[in-house]
Every structure is written in C-alpha cells, then in structure tokens.
Scaffold this motif. Sequence first.
Motif, PDB file in Angstrom:
ATOM      1  N   GLY A 276       3.143  -1.760   4.065  1.00  0.00           N
ATOM      2  CA  GLY A 276       3.040  -0.458   3.688  1.00  0.00           C
ATOM      3  C   GLY A 276       4.265   0.219   3.502  1.00  0.00           C
ATOM      4  N   GLU A 277       4.258   1.519   3.145  1.00  0.00           N
ATOM      5  CA  GLU A 277       5.345   2.422   3.044  1.00  0.00           C
ATOM      6  C   GLU A 277       5.176   3.594   3.550  1.00  0.00           C
ATOM      7  OE1 GLU A 277       8.299   3.999  -0.628  1.00  0.00           O
ATOM      8  OE2 GLU A 277       6.736   2.830  -1.003  1.00  0.00           O
ATOM      9  N   ASP A 278       6.129   4.283   4.375  1.00  0.00           N
ATOM     10  CA  ASP A 278       6.096   5.611   5.096  1.00  0.00           C
ATOM     11  C   ASP A 278       5.001   5.800   5.792  1.00  0.00           C
ATOM     12  OD1 ASP A 278       8.792   6.388   4.231  1.00  0.00           O
ATOM     13  OD2 ASP A 278       8.237   6.987   2.295  1.00  0.00           O
ATOM     14  N   THR A 279       3.862   6.452   5.330  1.00  0.00           N
ATOM     15  CA  THR A 279       2.616   6.970   6.092  1.00  0.00           C
ATOM     16  C   THR A 279       1.586   5.806   6.063  1.00  0.00           C
ATOM     17  OG1 THR A 279       1.708   7.802   4.124  1.00  0.00           O
ATOM     18  CG2 THR A 279       2.922   9.230   5.259  1.00  0.00           C
ATOM     19  N   THR A 280       1.816   4.767   5.229  1.00  0.00           N
ATOM     20  CA  THR A 280       0.996   3.638   5.436  1.00  0.00           C
ATOM     21  C   THR A 280       1.575   2.526   6.094  1.00  0.00           C
ATOM     22  OG1 THR A 280       1.664   2.701   3.379  1.00  0.00           O
ATOM     23  CG2 THR A 280      -0.221   4.281   3.495  1.00  0.00           C
ATOM     24  N   THR A 281       2.673   2.588   6.649  1.00  0.00           N
ATOM     25  CA  THR A 281       3.528   1.240   7.102  1.00  0.00           C
ATOM     26  C   THR A 281       2.368   0.565   8.466  1.00  0.00           C
ATOM     27  OG1 THR A 281       5.700   2.221   6.534  1.00  0.00           O
ATOM     28  CG2 THR A 281       5.456   0.647   8.311  1.00  0.00           C
ATOM     29  N   TRP A 282       2.699   1.515   9.352  1.00  0.00           N
ATOM     30  CA  TRP A 282       2.165   1.068  10.583  1.00  0.00           C
ATOM     31  C   TRP A 282       0.555   0.610  10.460  1.00  0.00           C
ATOM     32  CZ3 TRP A 282       5.514  -1.184  13.468  1.00  0.00           C
ATOM     33  CH2 TRP A 282       6.741  -0.521  13.530  1.00  0.00           C
ATOM     34  N   PRO A 283      -0.457   1.406   9.918  1.00  0.00           N
ATOM     35  CA  PRO A 283      -1.763   1.101   9.930  1.00  0.00           C
ATOM     36  C   PRO A 283      -1.838  -0.257   8.927  1.00  0.00           C
ATOM     37  CG  PRO A 283      -1.463   3.280   9.368  1.00  0.00           C
ATOM     38  CD  PRO A 283      -0.131   2.870   9.397  1.00  0.00           C
ATOM     39  N   VAL A 284      -1.098  -0.497   7.935  1.00  0.00           N
ATOM     40  CA  VAL A 284      -1.167  -1.784   7.361  1.00  0.00           C
ATOM     41  C   VAL A 284      -0.576  -2.995   7.941  1.00  0.00           C
ATOM     42  CG1 VAL A 284      -0.467  -2.787   4.980  1.00  0.00           C
ATOM     43  CG2 VAL A 284      -1.198  -0.590   5.063  1.00  0.00           C
ATOM     44  N   LEU A 285       0.489  -2.695   8.549  1.00  0.00           N
ATOM     45  CA  LEU A 285       0.981  -3.577   9.421  1.00  0.00           C
ATOM     46  C   LEU A 285       0.008  -4.271  10.789  1.00  0.00           C
ATOM     47  CD1 LEU A 285       4.410  -4.829  10.555  1.00  0.00           C
ATOM     48  CD2 LEU A 285       2.908  -4.228  12.701  1.00  0.00           C
ATOM     49  N   ALA A 286      -0.632  -2.956  10.867  1.00  0.00           N
ATOM     50  CA  ALA A 286      -1.985  -3.738  12.114  1.00  0.00           C
ATOM     51  C   ALA A 286      -3.058  -4.438  11.337  1.00  0.00           C
ATOM     52  CB  ALA A 286      -2.463  -2.401  12.765  1.00  0.00           C
ATOM     53  N   TYR A 287      -3.332  -3.944  10.330  1.00  0.00           N
ATOM     54  CA  TYR A 287      -4.359  -4.894   9.294  1.00  0.00           C
ATOM     55  C   TYR A 287      -3.918  -6.233   8.999  1.00  0.00           C
ATOM     56  CZ  TYR A 287      -7.913  -5.336   5.834  1.00  0.00           C
ATOM     57  OH  TYR A 287      -8.913  -6.033   5.289  1.00  0.00           O
ATOM     58  N   ALA A 288      -2.511  -6.261   8.853  1.00  0.00           N
ATOM     59  CA  ALA A 288      -1.944  -7.537   8.384  1.00  0.00           C
ATOM     60  C   ALA A 288      -2.251  -8.335   9.573  1.00  0.00           C
ATOM     61  CB  ALA A 288      -0.800  -7.521   7.894  1.00  0.00           C
TER      62      ALA A 288
ATOM     63  N   VAL B  52       0.911  -1.002  -0.063  1.00  0.00           N
ATOM     64  CA  VAL B  52      -0.059  -0.101  -0.047  1.00  0.00           C
ATOM     65  C   VAL B  52       0.837   1.200  -0.016  1.00  0.00           C
ATOM     66  CG1 VAL B  52      -1.849   1.267   1.033  1.00  0.00           C
ATOM     67  CG2 VAL B  52      -1.851  -1.477   1.150  1.00  0.00           C
ATOM     68  N   ARG B  53       0.717   2.119  -1.039  1.00  0.00           N
ATOM     69  CA  ARG B  53       1.775   3.047  -1.224  1.00  0.00           C
ATOM     70  C   ARG B  53       1.495   4.318  -0.373  1.00  0.00           C
ATOM     71  NH1 ARG B  53       5.918   1.603  -3.478  1.00  0.00           N
ATOM     72  NH2 ARG B  53       6.551   3.654  -4.887  1.00  0.00           N
ATOM     73  N   PRO B  54       2.366   5.165  -0.134  1.00  0.00           N
ATOM     74  CA  PRO B  54       2.036   6.317   0.628  1.00  0.00           C
ATOM     75  C   PRO B  54       0.956   7.269  -0.063  1.00  0.00           C
ATOM     76  CG  PRO B  54       4.446   5.995   0.233  1.00  0.00           C
ATOM     77  CD  PRO B  54       3.887   5.008  -0.425  1.00  0.00           C
ATOM     78  N   GLY B  55      -0.015   7.874   0.810  1.00  0.00           N
ATOM     79  CA  GLY B  55      -0.865   8.525   0.333  1.00  0.00           C
ATOM     80  C   GLY B  55      -2.217   7.944   0.066  1.00  0.00           C
ATOM     81  N   ALA B  56      -2.043   6.898   0.196  1.00  0.00           N
ATOM     82  CA  ALA B  56      -3.403   6.034   0.036  1.00  0.00           C
ATOM     83  C   ALA B  56      -4.019   5.981   1.394  1.00  0.00           C
ATOM     84  CB  ALA B  56      -3.132   4.523  -0.266  1.00  0.00           C
ATOM     85  N   ASP B  57      -5.354   5.728   1.404  1.00  0.00           N
ATOM     86  CA  ASP B  57      -6.263   5.504   2.641  1.00  0.00           C
ATOM     87  C   ASP B  57      -5.994   3.914   2.941  1.00  0.00           C
ATOM     88  OD1 ASP B  57      -7.951   5.289   4.722  1.00  0.00           O
ATOM     89  OD2 ASP B  57      -9.441   5.881   3.565  1.00  0.00           O
ATOM     90  N   PRO B  58      -4.942   3.630   4.062  1.00  0.00           N
ATOM     91  CA  PRO B  58      -4.438   2.516   4.191  1.00  0.00           C
ATOM     92  C   PRO B  58      -5.191   1.210   4.190  1.00  0.00           C
ATOM     93  CG  PRO B  58      -3.742   3.959   5.718  1.00  0.00           C
ATOM     94  CD  PRO B  58      -4.746   4.451   4.962  1.00  0.00           C
ATOM     95  N   VAL B  59      -6.274   1.247   5.026  1.00  0.00           N
ATOM     96  CA  VAL B  59      -7.257   0.090   5.141  1.00  0.00           C
ATOM     97  C   VAL B  59      -8.016  -0.236   3.765  1.00  0.00           C
ATOM     98  CG1 VAL B  59      -8.928  -1.398   6.309  1.00  0.00           C
ATOM     99  CG2 VAL B  59      -6.977  -0.329   7.616  1.00  0.00           C
ATOM    100  N   PRO B  60      -8.633   0.752   3.484  1.00  0.00           N
ATOM    101  CA  PRO B  60      -9.517   0.377   2.250  1.00  0.00           C
ATOM    102  C   PRO B  60      -8.717  -0.123   0.931  1.00  0.00           C
ATOM    103  CG  PRO B  60     -10.287   2.581   3.181  1.00  0.00           C
ATOM    104  CD  PRO B  60      -8.817   1.919   3.839  1.00  0.00           C
TER     105      PRO B  60
END
Length: 242
Positions: free
Chosen positions: A187-199, A159-167
Amino acid sequence: MLQACLNGGRPVGGHPALPVSPAQLAEDAVAVVGLGVTSLHLHPRDLVGLEVLAGPEVATAVAVVRAAVPGVEIGVTTGAWIQGDPGRRAELVAGWAGLAAGRPDVASVNVHEAGWVEVCAALDGAGIGIELGVFHATAARALVAHGVPPGTRRVLAEVRPGADPVPEAEALLRLLEPLGPPVLLHGEDTTTWPVLAYAARLELDARIGLEDTLLRPDGTPATDNADLVGYAIRVLRSLGPR
C-alpha cells in the motif's frame, strides 16, 4: 520476501531520516538487511537531491549500496515523472547495460505510464529484471491484455491512498491472477499497514519503507526505515504461516 523501499520520490527533508545520498542509502540498507530484508528498492538522486535516471548517478547509488550489502537484490525506479519523454526514458534505461557493479538487479516499470512496453524491452536488453507496477484495475487489465514482458521478475500490486484497502487489494489480485509472475502486494500512506497485514495473511511478498509510509502501525511517526521494517516483520510473523 520483504522488500524495503528506502526513499521513493519523497522530497529532501520529507522525513528527518530520509536517505538521499548513496552513503545514506547504504547505511539504511545495512540496517534493514540486518533485520531480514532481502530486496531493496531505491530512487537514486543527483547532488541536489532530485531523482534521476542518468547512468552515473544510478551507478554510484547502486554500487555503494551493493558494496555495503553484497548479494542483496537492488532495484530502482524508471518513473515517468523523472523523465517524461518515453523514448528518452527507454534510451537512458538501455544505457544501464554498461554500468558493471552499478547496474541494478531489477527496476520497476509502471504499466499505466506511456512507453512502459519500450522501457521493459530496454531493461530486458540490458539484462535487468523487471518489476511491473500496477496501481489500479485499468493498468491490471492492460497488462493482462498485453501479456507479461520478457524479463519480468514480479508484479508490484499497489493499493493507492484513499482506497478501501482489502477490497481494492482483492480486486487487483483477481485481475492479476491469470498472469503467473509472483505478486508483491503493498500500500501507500493510509493503505500501507492494512495491505501489509493482508499480504501476510495471503503469504504474498510485501514491502515497507519511507517511500510508502512515514508512520508506524499505531499512527506515530517512524524513526527511520529500520523502525518500519521492525514493525513489518512483527506483523508478518504474527499473521503469516504458523
């Protein structure tokens, strides 16, 4: 499975603890494997710190890391930004077949890059597993249309930076669902931690490291790769299966 992405394409000096040399990569590998990491992703560099696909540099980096953490999966990149000519990139990758102890276990191939099918074939011919990088819906659809190349170990859904991570993650996973291989979601940069939590909530493979982020979950600067891995493990344990 938690993978550590130790350096990526970040420039030398992009972080005070960014590992660039084989010795630095090996030192970080020992630290993160000691915390529970079972897979490593690294970008070999030349003497001035530039990313390379040439066999000697790849072999040196992989062999030094493997000696430090035997038995751990070691992966590298085949990024088109390193070698823009698809034919030459496939030739370089095919040459990894003879690297012996310096041959990677796996290598990532980005599906949106020209020549990705040929690079996958070169990796499979060299006996190296494939991680398919899927950065967006267009790449996911292209992969579904083509089919999974022989030798594929997993799909790296990013999930690239700038995207709404979970959707965005949900959309990618829906597109990739028919394929079959395990998915590593990150994720990457801004999405890293929200995506890791979702994973973690989905019990999917994940990754963390200075390639993906320089910051801890609270936004403060990370000390090094081991610092990031420590935080990631706490997230995975708190949100994963009970």
